[in-house]
Enzyme design. Structure first.
Site, PDB file in Angstrom:
ATOM      1  N   ARG A  98      72.275   6.409 110.648  1.00 29.12           N
ATOM      2  CA  ARG A  98      72.755   6.754 109.317  1.00 29.12           C
ATOM      3  C   ARG A  98      71.317   7.456 108.661  1.00 29.12           C
ATOM      4  NH1 ARG A  98      74.548   2.368 104.786  1.00 29.12           N
ATOM      5  NH2 ARG A  98      76.635   2.809 105.851  1.00 29.12           N
ATOM      6  N   HIS A 147      80.922  10.047 106.016  1.00 35.60           N
ATOM      7  CA  HIS A 147      81.063   8.648 106.327  1.00 35.60           C
ATOM      8  C   HIS A 147      82.118   8.609 107.222  1.00 35.60           C
ATOM      9  CE1 HIS A 147      79.840   4.782 106.666  1.00 35.60           C
ATOM     10  NE2 HIS A 147      79.678   4.183 105.500  1.00 35.60           N
ATOM     11  N   GLN A 169      83.718   4.927 108.060  1.00 33.42           N
ATOM     12  CA  GLN A 169      84.483   4.443 106.778  1.00 33.42           C
ATOM     13  C   GLN A 169      85.661   4.996 106.665  1.00 33.42           C
ATOM     14  OE1 GLN A 169      82.791   2.326 104.411  1.00 33.42           O
ATOM     15  NE2 GLN A 169      85.120   1.992 104.139  1.00 33.42           N
ATOM     16  N   ASP A 209      84.372   5.026  94.485  1.00 25.79           N
ATOM     17  CA  ASP A 209      83.013   4.715  95.194  1.00 25.79           C
ATOM     18  C   ASP A 209      82.041   4.731  94.196  1.00 25.79           C
ATOM     19  OD1 ASP A 209      80.841   4.094  97.041  1.00 25.79           O
ATOM     20  OD2 ASP A 209      80.830   6.390  97.846  1.00 25.79           O
ATOM     21  N   CYS A 215      84.628   1.386  99.307  1.00 27.43           N
ATOM     22  CA  CYS A 215      83.627   1.184 100.751  1.00 27.43           C
ATOM     23  C   CYS A 215      82.816   0.348 100.436  1.00 27.43           C
ATOM     24  CB  CYS A 215      83.224   2.397 101.132  1.00 27.43           C
ATOM     25  SG  CYS A 215      82.223   3.163  99.705  1.00 27.43           S
ATOM     26  N   ARG A 249      86.232  -2.028 109.397  1.00 25.72           N
ATOM     27  CA  ARG A 249      85.020  -1.358 110.129  1.00 25.72           C
ATOM     28  C   ARG A 249      84.856  -1.466 111.519  1.00 25.72           C
ATOM     29  NH1 ARG A 249      81.407   0.988 106.525  1.00 25.72           N
ATOM     30  NH2 ARG A 249      80.656   1.752 108.447  1.00 25.72           N
TER      31      ARG A 249
HETATM   32  N1   CP Z   1      80.424   0.757 103.205  1.00 27.38           N
HETATM   33  C1   CP Z   1      79.139   0.786 103.885  1.00 27.38           C
HETATM   34  O1   CP Z   1      79.070   1.842 104.882  1.00 27.38           O
HETATM   35  O2   CP Z   1      78.625  -0.467 103.568  1.00 27.38           O
HETATM   36  P1   CP Z   1      76.868  -0.213 104.071  1.00 27.38           P
HETATM   37  O3   CP Z   1      76.238   0.683 103.259  1.00 27.38           O
HETATM   38  O4   CP Z   1      76.668  -1.694 103.737  1.00 27.38           O
HETATM   39  O5   CP Z   1      76.685  -0.195 105.325  1.00 27.38           O
HETATM   40  N1  NVA Z   2      78.279   6.949  98.645  1.00 25.62           N
HETATM   41  C1  NVA Z   2      77.509   5.929  98.900  1.00 25.62           C
HETATM   42  C2  NVA Z   2      78.487   5.171 100.302  1.00 25.62           C
HETATM   43  C3  NVA Z   2      77.652   3.875 100.648  1.00 25.62           C
HETATM   44  C4  NVA Z   2      78.245   2.973 101.884  1.00 25.62           C
HETATM   45  C5  NVA Z   2      75.988   6.394  99.429  1.00 25.62           C
HETATM   46  O1  NVA Z   2      76.121   7.172 100.083  1.00 25.62           O
HETATM   47  O2  NVA Z   2      75.285   5.673  98.933  1.00 25.62           O
END
Ligand code: CP
Ligand code: NVA
Length: 310
Positions: A108, A135, A138, A230, A270, A298
């Protein structure tokens, strides 16, 4: 002829053909059923997976840790302060070292380019666990959720309401590959990347999905079977929060907007949610919300990805 997914990176849904998205979903449905029946599959027996995170996480970290363990492997969580990608050590050096010890890297990152650098130097598959652009894990869990509910994608119409962000990009690319139509509604200036939209439209033409981008949330939601939103301010954009709060007025998914959707429409998010901003409590916690199924899925989607790639 389809290539095997073994040994491949998953940085973007664009790395997957329509057939490969289908393959992941089929295996995910299967692994979910088997898990519920108490049947274990040691598909990652003895394998090690590094979870390299530059940003916080609840769902992604837990579902990867639990998923790897359920498949007989084990994972190591490396927090932002442990590795300090590109600060304490150059990104390619981190990739080369990890590749000597582990069988896969789940990362990440703040910048998508970091994933590309990791993948370039790594001798093991790199899986995107969220970047500023995508993502993909997701989106695969989201498709699993939609298919479970509707039993098909053909003829199902989704509306994305809010920011044309990382989650929106992966959802569009994935939906187009399975023939799920999506209309995105964002304020102007927050539309998804035109290159992503172009890819999704090209794939959509092949697989029967209509992909449109508009600026009127009501028009997008009209008759939709899936309403997805989101946060307006993603991780790393905190300095823009006030500007974004103003820009996204009128894009909240609330009971009134939902009335324009199909009466049996489901709501996706998400998570994490900024309650009261992009979505109301009433909708997030309401009978149409599938957000916890999404979160659960997930796990199953990622177990499928790991089993195919590692
Ligand atoms: N939806 C998602 O990726 O959640 P987190 O940021 O908690 O991993
Ligand atoms: N769009 C959000 C998704 C988190 C899972 C972010 O990038 O923070």
């Amino acid at each position: 002829m389809s290539r095997s997914l073994r040994g491949r990176h998953l940085l973007s849904i664009r790395d997957l053909s329509a057939q490969e998205v289908r393959q992941v979903l089929d295996l995910a449905h299967h692994l979910k059923r088997e898990h519920r029946a108490g049947i274990r599959h040691e598909l990652l027996a003895g394998k090690a997976v590094a979870l390299l995170f530059e940003k916080p996480s609840l769902r992604t970290r837990v579902t990867f840790e639990v998923g790897v363990r359920q498949l007989g492997g084990f994972s190591l969580y490396l927090a932002p302060q442990d590795v300090q990608l590109g600060v304490r050590e150059a990104v390619p050096d981190v990739a080369r070292n990890l590749s000597r010890w582990v069988d896969g890297i789940v990362a990440r990152v703040n910048r998508h380019a970091t994933l590309e650098e990791l993948a370039q130097a790594a001798g093991v598959p790199v899986i995107n666990a969220l970047s500023d652009q995508e993502h993909p894990c997701q989106a695969l869990g989201d498709l699993l959720t939609v298919e479970e509910r509707f039993g098909r994608f053909a003829g199902v119409r989704a509306a994305w309401v809010g920011d044309g962000n990382n989650v929106c990009h992966s959802f569009l690319l994935a939906a187009a590959r399975v023939g799920l139509s999506v209309t995105v509604a964002t304020p102007s200036g927050y539309a998804p990347d035109p290159a992503v939209v172009a890819d999704a439209q090209a794939q959509g033409r092949r697989w029967g999905a209509e992909v449109r981008v508009v600026t009127d949330p009501k028009a997008a939601v009209e008759g939709a079977h899936v309403v997805y939103t989101d946060v307006w301010t993603s991780m790393g954009q905190e300095a823009e929060r006030d500007t974004r709060l103003r820009a996204f007025q009128g894009f909240q998914v609330n009971q009134e907007l939902l009335r324009a959707a199909d009466p049996d429409a489901v709501v996706l998010h998400c998570l994490p949610a900024h309650r009261g901003e992009e979505i109301t409590d009433e909708v997030l916690d309401g009978p149409q919300s599938l957000v916890l199924d999404q979160a659960e899925n997930r796990l199953h989607a990622q177990k499928a990805v790991l089993s195919l790639v590692l």
